[in-house]
Design a protein around this motif. Structure first.
Motif, PDB file in Angstrom:
ATOM      1  N   LEU A 216       1.734 106.713  52.600  1.00 16.51           N
ATOM      2  CA  LEU A 216       0.868 105.652  52.101  1.00 16.51           C
ATOM      3  C   LEU A 216       0.481 105.907  50.652  1.00 16.51           C
ATOM      4  O   LEU A 216       0.486 104.993  49.818  1.00 16.51           O
ATOM      5  CB  LEU A 216      -0.394 105.522  52.965  1.00 16.51           C
ATOM      6  N   GLN A 217       0.145 107.136  50.321  1.00 19.68           N
ATOM      7  CA  GLN A 217      -0.223 107.471  48.947  1.00 19.68           C
ATOM      8  C   GLN A 217       0.936 107.208  47.988  1.00 19.68           C
ATOM      9  O   GLN A 217       0.739 106.650  46.905  1.00 19.68           O
ATOM     10  CB  GLN A 217      -0.679 108.926  48.867  1.00 19.68           C
ATOM     11  N   VAL A 218       2.138 107.572  48.390  1.00 18.07           N
ATOM     12  CA  VAL A 218       3.323 107.324  47.558  1.00 18.07           C
ATOM     13  C   VAL A 218       3.517 105.822  47.370  1.00 18.07           C
ATOM     14  O   VAL A 218       3.772 105.345  46.257  1.00 18.07           O
ATOM     15  CB  VAL A 218       4.580 107.970  48.190  1.00 18.07           C
ATOM     16  N   SER A 219       3.366 105.074  48.435  1.00 22.46           N
ATOM     17  CA  SER A 219       3.518 103.622  48.367  1.00 22.46           C
ATOM     18  C   SER A 219       2.494 103.006  47.414  1.00 22.46           C
ATOM     19  O   SER A 219       2.822 102.128  46.611  1.00 22.46           O
ATOM     20  CB  SER A 219       3.365 103.026  49.769  1.00 22.46           C
ATOM     21  N   LEU A 220       1.255 103.475  47.495  1.00 25.47           N
ATOM     22  CA  LEU A 220       0.214 102.954  46.602  1.00 25.47           C
ATOM     23  C   LEU A 220       0.489 103.311  45.147  1.00 25.47           C
ATOM     24  O   LEU A 220       0.275 102.490  44.242  1.00 25.47           O
ATOM     25  CB  LEU A 220      -1.161 103.470  47.030  1.00 25.47           C
ATOM     26  N   LEU A 221       0.967 104.525  44.913  1.00 23.03           N
ATOM     27  CA  LEU A 221       1.314 104.909  43.543  1.00 23.03           C
ATOM     28  C   LEU A 221       2.406 104.006  42.988  1.00 23.03           C
ATOM     29  O   LEU A 221       2.336 103.570  41.830  1.00 23.03           O
ATOM     30  CB  LEU A 221       1.749 106.371  43.490  1.00 23.03           C
ATOM     31  N   ARG A 222       3.399 103.711  43.796  1.00 28.68           N
ATOM     32  CA  ARG A 222       4.475 102.817  43.352  1.00 28.68           C
ATOM     33  C   ARG A 222       3.947 101.407  43.108  1.00 28.68           C
ATOM     34  O   ARG A 222       4.318 100.742  42.138  1.00 28.68           O
ATOM     35  CB  ARG A 222       5.588 102.795  44.386  1.00 28.68           C
ATOM     36  N   LEU A 223       3.085 100.946  43.988  1.00 30.46           N
ATOM     37  CA  LEU A 223       2.531  99.602  43.872  1.00 30.46           C
ATOM     38  C   LEU A 223       1.721  99.429  42.589  1.00 30.46           C
ATOM     39  O   LEU A 223       1.788  98.393  41.932  1.00 30.46           O
ATOM     40  CB  LEU A 223       1.650  99.297  45.096  1.00 30.46           C
ATOM     41  N   PHE A 224       0.965 100.466  42.236  1.00 29.61           N
ATOM     42  CA  PHE A 224       0.079 100.362  41.077  1.00 29.61           C
ATOM     43  C   PHE A 224       0.631 101.044  39.838  1.00 29.61           C
ATOM     44  O   PHE A 224      -0.091 101.290  38.875  1.00 29.61           O
ATOM     45  CB  PHE A 224      -1.301 100.909  41.425  1.00 29.61           C
ATOM     46  N   ASN A 225       1.926 101.320  39.814  1.00 27.33           N
ATOM     47  CA  ASN A 225       2.571 101.926  38.662  1.00 27.33           C
ATOM     48  C   ASN A 225       2.922 100.839  37.655  1.00 27.33           C
ATOM     49  O   ASN A 225       4.076 100.497  37.438  1.00 27.33           O
ATOM     50  CB  ASN A 225       3.825 102.700  39.092  1.00 27.33           C
ATOM     51  N   ARG A 226       1.889 100.273  37.081  1.00 29.06           N
ATOM     52  CA  ARG A 226       2.047  99.199  36.100  1.00 29.06           C
ATOM     53  C   ARG A 226       0.776  99.142  35.264  1.00 29.06           C
ATOM     54  O   ARG A 226      -0.272  99.643  35.693  1.00 29.06           O
ATOM     55  CB  ARG A 226       2.287  97.865  36.787  1.00 29.06           C
TER      56      ARG A 226
END
Length: 72
Positions: A14-24
């Protein structure tokens, strides 16, 4: 007695997914809105848990007053 917490070195999925989602790029307003969203979410979960424990333990307002004034 000290409580020792294990430090985590890996991110969970989940943490990895959130990092990818907010990598902008995000504005300060967007950042504050997301922080508020997360804070509200966890505040709601905490309130549910506190209410459950209070009900389970049968605490009353008098019990809380005693706890608050125990060292006074």
């Amino acid at each position: 007695m000290a409580i020792v917490q294990k430090s985590h070195t890996e991110l969970n999925p989940l943490q990895v997914s959130l990092l990818r989602l907010f990598n902008r790029p995000m504005s300060e307003k967007e950042t504050l809105e997301l922080k508020k969203l997360l804070t509200d979410y966890y505040a709601d979960k905490l309130e549910v848990e506190v209410n459950r424990v209070v009900s389970e333990k049968g605490y009353t307002q008098e019990d809380f007053d005693k706890m608050l004034n125990a060292d006074s």
